[in-house]
Design an enzyme around this catalytic site. Structure first.
Site, PDB file in Angstrom:
ATOM      1  N   GLU B  68      44.879 -83.089   9.398  1.00 40.27           N
ATOM      2  CA  GLU B  68      44.616 -83.092   7.952  1.00 40.27           C
ATOM      3  C   GLU B  68      45.868 -83.403   7.144  1.00 40.27           C
ATOM      4  O   GLU B  68      45.795 -83.985   6.068  1.00 40.27           O
ATOM      5  CB  GLU B  68      44.011 -81.762   7.496  1.00 40.27           C
ATOM      6  CG  GLU B  68      42.575 -81.535   7.951  1.00 40.27           C
ATOM      7  CD  GLU B  68      42.477 -80.894   9.331  1.00 40.27           C
ATOM      8  OE1 GLU B  68      43.521 -80.728  10.003  1.00 40.27           O
ATOM      9  OE2 GLU B  68      41.344 -80.558   9.740  1.00 40.27           O
ATOM     10  N   PHE B 130      33.847 -67.073  10.126  1.00 40.50           N
ATOM     11  CA  PHE B 130      34.530 -68.066  10.957  1.00 40.50           C
ATOM     12  C   PHE B 130      35.042 -69.216  10.077  1.00 40.50           C
ATOM     13  O   PHE B 130      34.290 -69.780   9.294  1.00 40.50           O
ATOM     14  CB  PHE B 130      33.578 -68.604  12.030  1.00 40.50           C
ATOM     15  CG  PHE B 130      34.217 -69.674  12.877  1.00 40.50           C
ATOM     16  CD1 PHE B 130      35.312 -69.389  13.688  1.00 40.50           C
ATOM     17  CD2 PHE B 130      33.748 -70.980  12.842  1.00 40.50           C
ATOM     18  CE1 PHE B 130      35.916 -70.380  14.442  1.00 40.50           C
ATOM     19  CE2 PHE B 130      34.351 -71.971  13.595  1.00 40.50           C
ATOM     20  CZ  PHE B 130      35.431 -71.669  14.398  1.00 40.50           C
ATOM     21  N   GLN B 131      36.309 -69.520  10.220  1.00 41.57           N
ATOM     22  CA  GLN B 131      36.980 -70.582   9.451  1.00 41.57           C
ATOM     23  C   GLN B 131      36.897 -70.370   7.946  1.00 41.57           C
ATOM     24  O   GLN B 131      36.872 -71.318   7.171  1.00 41.57           O
ATOM     25  CB  GLN B 131      36.465 -71.965   9.847  1.00 41.57           C
ATOM     26  CG  GLN B 131      36.890 -72.338  11.268  1.00 41.57           C
ATOM     27  CD  GLN B 131      36.688 -73.800  11.606  1.00 41.57           C
ATOM     28  OE1 GLN B 131      35.786 -74.444  11.093  1.00 41.57           O
ATOM     29  NE2 GLN B 131      37.530 -74.323  12.485  1.00 41.57           N
ATOM     30  N   LYS B 180      29.083 -74.586   2.045  1.00 42.30           N
ATOM     31  CA  LYS B 180      28.165 -75.335   2.896  1.00 42.30           C
ATOM     32  C   LYS B 180      26.740 -75.302   2.332  1.00 42.30           C
ATOM     33  O   LYS B 180      26.015 -76.299   2.381  1.00 42.30           O
ATOM     34  CB  LYS B 180      28.193 -74.748   4.313  1.00 42.30           C
ATOM     35  CG  LYS B 180      27.737 -75.735   5.380  1.00 42.30           C
ATOM     36  CD  LYS B 180      28.009 -75.183   6.775  1.00 42.30           C
ATOM     37  CE  LYS B 180      27.539 -76.156   7.838  1.00 42.30           C
ATOM     38  NZ  LYS B 180      27.805 -75.661   9.198  1.00 42.30           N
ATOM     39  N   MET B 493      70.668 -85.940   8.356  1.00 40.96           N
ATOM     40  CA  MET B 493      71.182 -85.399   7.103  1.00 40.96           C
ATOM     41  C   MET B 493      71.681 -83.964   7.288  1.00 40.96           C
ATOM     42  O   MET B 493      72.718 -83.575   6.749  1.00 40.96           O
ATOM     43  CB  MET B 493      70.101 -85.457   6.015  1.00 40.96           C
ATOM     44  CG  MET B 493      70.614 -85.140   4.633  1.00 40.96           C
ATOM     45  SD  MET B 493      71.935 -86.255   4.101  1.00 40.96           S
ATOM     46  CE  MET B 493      70.988 -87.508   3.238  1.00 40.96           C
TER      47      MET B 493
END
Lengths: 182, 578
Positions: B68, B130-131, B180, B493
């Site tokens: 993602e 869940f999630q 959902k 750097m």
């Protein structure tokens, strides 16, 4: 920038949309800069759907100016303002729950109420509830007096503030509320 | 429902209402907003959307990233190359939390994004399902606006408002979290674009008095100096800026994100600002009498220590975001406005002028920098390749016409210093946040957002490995991006700072790298490695002329430092050439 950057007490007033999570967005601006909220009061204004936050802070003039711009930058904030205590009338509301056992058979409580411009809201055989509206220190004064009678519970509101000058904020909010979806 | 309906004004609907599911409404809303490419990654809570998308593949191209974070950086690259809103889709929980770095990056670099995340059904909100994660809470400090939709009826309005907010005013990322059940529910869909948001005034009305005041300062100035920020590009104000510069004869330098706002070959362009910027641009900041900052925010990497920044100058700040005015540098005249509008008005009031002696001061210092730094870096005598000579060669070969996408670190500073941009919107980099891993996914997004130009990702070996998985996306969607690693086997750097400020203690900055050529080849991407100077030109030609994606691993000197440099805690005039 003002020369004297010593922290001082400010009252920030923020008008907002009625949106879930907005308190969080506003407080994030302060948390991120490690500024403490001394008091936060929020409720719907006289115009449905528009809320008002009143926040008391002790920060420098420069910080106050910057965070006000950050408040304004929030999409759901309608406008943000800040005032010094001398520019506003500040009041708090406090409720005191006092047991009656030390007060029965005397006029002490009545004298106290009159002296402090308080009032009795609710009476039960074993306790009574007193309400007082006033400045922070006035509420503390009554608290100290009632403490000796064995205070059971005490609550005070955050700072309520209204500006001392002429404003048309009510008209502005009404005007805004007229905007509707087509 | 109440909160959305009351607070925005919508345009009239173009079609009659049709009964569809919330998921399909999201797809249709995106199409209505003229979106044609989206980046995302499916998962449980966003599955209804992906199911609806299946039927619209002819109207909406979906690029499946490999992570993602890759999807959102790609959407950022797309937005910055095209000037349109980037769109990114993710599922709930880990899908959504993986967006956070990209949101923060887009927030600080003012990139317009609409991110849509799936969420557990509304009945499960707050149950640790869940999630499930509090995406709204997590994303609040890194979004311009966010909103949770729990009813299908809210979808069109939430998306319309999201696009409006993302692209109007100072752009930024917006996140819409959609449960959902809202995606599954049937409702009467009709799409109306957002016309106004009552609490949000994106475009300030220009105060003409301020324009006059600014013009008076400019007309009286002996050593005026323009600082160009990304605001110029975001406002599409390049022409207005050039007109203003040419009329007034004022030299201009660019911030990191302002690069490509003025063509590098323009006689009034004096270079790049900031910590690793040019010598003249930094030194003369403290000698100008009027500083005209356009669409920039005086970032600490530009100003060095503020107590030693342009104290002698009167400051004119043209800026669309009121919160930026007087934030870091106190202004003499603040013009709260869109850069395009303000510059056009300022050009009318400003008198024609020339500042040849003043510009000569820049050129004199440029010569010092050239002799001391540039000449040694673009035509080095060292055995190993120098980053600067590689970028210089790329700039020459491509005539400053490509889009470069960089990550963060030494390679980023070298590209910013040595690539000579001739066309606007052609420098894409992670500026404010300094996100390693930005470049590879952002480059593929940029290539899809601007198909007419070649996009080249120039990345360090450290950052490349943070999002290297996106090679899979490039392979699958045949994105013809050219990838170059400036490989020094160090986090360069950080190593430079360790050398300069931490007595050379190279604490965990050396990297044992894999065979990058083999990795690229495993993804079916033509790849080559260059070690010797004499091989570079031919290898670069072959790489640039490859059809489709191509990869080039350039082995550069291990311990090379980027100069000039304004050390941290120093003023801009204390910039060091070595």
């Amino acid at each position: 920038m003002q020369e004297d950057q010593e922290p001082r007490k400010y009252i920030a007033v923020i008008y907002t949309e009625d949106k879930v999570g907005l308190t969080n967005r506003i407080s994030l601006i302060l948390t991120r800069r490690k500024m403490n909220i001394e008091s936060l009061q929020t409720s719907e204004t006289e115009v449905p759907g528009i809320f008002r936050f009143t926040i008391q802070l002790t920060i420098s003039p420069d910080q106050m100016e910057k965070v006000t711009k950050q408040f304004e930058k929030i999409v759901d904030v309608i406008s943000a303002h800040y005032y010094l205590p001398k520019e506003v009338i500040i009041q708090e509301v406090a409720l005191y729950k006092v047991p009656t056992k030390h007060l029965i058979g005397s006029d002490r409580i009545e004298k106290l109420i009159r002296k402090h411009f308080a009032r009795i809201l609710f009476v039960e055989p074993d306790f009574l509830i007193i309400e007082k509206t006033g400045a922070h220190t006035e509420i503390n004064d009554l608290f100290k007096e009632l403490e000796q009678y064995g205070l059971q519970e005490f609550v005070r509101s955050g700072t309520l503030a209204i500006t001392k000058k002429n404003t048309d904020i009510h008209d502005q909010l009404e005007e805004l509320a007229r905007i509707q979806t087509s | 429902m109440f909160e959305l309906q009351k607070t925005i004004e919508l345009e009239p609907a173009k079609q009659k209402a049709i009964s569809i599911r919330g998921a399909e409404a999201i797809v249709k809303a995106l199409i209505e907003e003229n979106v044609n490419t989206i980046f995302g990654y499916p998962g449980g809570a966003i599955m209804p959307f992906y199911d609806a998308l299946y039927g619209y593949s002819d109207q909406l191209i979906h690029i499946l990233a490999r992570h993602e974070q890759g999807a959102i950086h790609a959407a950022q690259g797309y937005a910055r190359a095209s000037g349109e809103v980037g769109v990114c889709i993710a599922t709930s929980g880990p899908g959504a939390t993986n967006l956070v770095t990209g949101l923060a990056d887009a927030m600080i670099d003012s990139t317009p994004l609409v991110c849509i995340t799936g969420q557990v059904p509304s009945t499960l909100l707050g149950t640790d399902a869940f999630q499930e994660t509090d995406v709204l809470g997590i994303s609040m400090p890194v979004t311009k606006w966010n909103f949770q939709v729990t009813k299908a009826e809210e979808i069109p309005m939430a998306i319309a408002k999201a696009f409006y907010i993302a692209k109007n005013g100072r752009p930024g990322p917006v996140l819409i979290d959609i449960t959902k059940d809202a995606q599954f529910a049937l409702f009467d869909f009709v799409y109306k674009k957002c016309k106004t948001v009552r609490s949000y005034k994106p475009k300030p009305v220009v105060n003409t008095k301020k324009i006059v005041e600014a013009a008076e300062l400019i007309n009286a100035a002996k050593r005026p100096y323009i600082l160009v920020g990304q605001g110029v590009l975001l406002a599409n104000a390049q022409d207005e800026l050039l007109h203003f510069m040419e009329k007034t004869g004022i030299p201009a330098a660019s911030t990191l994100l302002g690069l490509s706002g003025v063509p590098a070959d323009h006689p009034l362009y004096v270079g790049y600002l900031g910590m690793h910027g040019n010598y003249s641009t930094n030194v003369l900041t403290n000698e100008c009498d009027v500083l005209i900052a356009v669409g920039m925010r005086f970032d600490d990497r530009v100003t060095g220590v503020l107590a030693k920044y342009a104290k002698q100058a009167k400051v004119i700040h043209i800026e669309i975001d009121d919160a930026e005015i007087d934030k870091n540098v106190k202004t003499t005249v603040a013009i709260l406005a869109d850069a395009k509008e303000a510059l056009a008005l300022l050009s009318i009031e400003a008198k024609p002028n020339k500042h040849e002696a003043w510009i000569q001061q820049f050129r004199d210092l440029d010569k010092e920098e050239y002799d001391e730094v540039i000449s040694k870096h673009i035509a080095p005598t060292s055995e190993q390749l120098q980053m600067a000579e590689v970028v210089h060669m790329l700039s020459e070969k491509t005539k400053g016409s490509i889009i470069t996408v960089t990550d963060v670190g030494q390679h980023q500073m070298v590209v910013s210093r040595y690539y000579r941009y001739q066309q606007p919107l052609s420098s894409i980099t992670s500026g404010g946040l300094g996100t390693m891993g930005f470049a590879l996914p952002a480059a593929m997004g940029a290539q899809l957002g601007c198909k007419s130009k070649q996009v080249v990702a120039i990345i360090g070996d450290g950052g490349y490995q943070m999002t290297i998985q996106e090679l899979g996306t490039i392979m699958q969607f045949k994105i013809p991006v050219k990838i170059m690693i400036l490989n020094n086997h160090f986090l360069g750097m950080v190593r430079q700072w360790q050398e300069m400020f931490f007595e050379g203690r190279y604490s965990f900055t050396e990297m044992h790298n894999p065979d990058f050529v083999k990795i690229a080849e495993a993804y079916n991407i033509p790849a080559a490695k260059v070690v010797k100077r004499e091989e570079l030109s031919a290898a670069m030609d072959k790489w640039l002329n490859t059809e489709g994606p191509a990869f080039l691993d350039v082995e550069v000197e291990k311990e090379q430092n980027v100069f000039p440099m304004v050390p941290s805690g120093a003023g801009v005039a204390e910039i060091r050439l070595k």
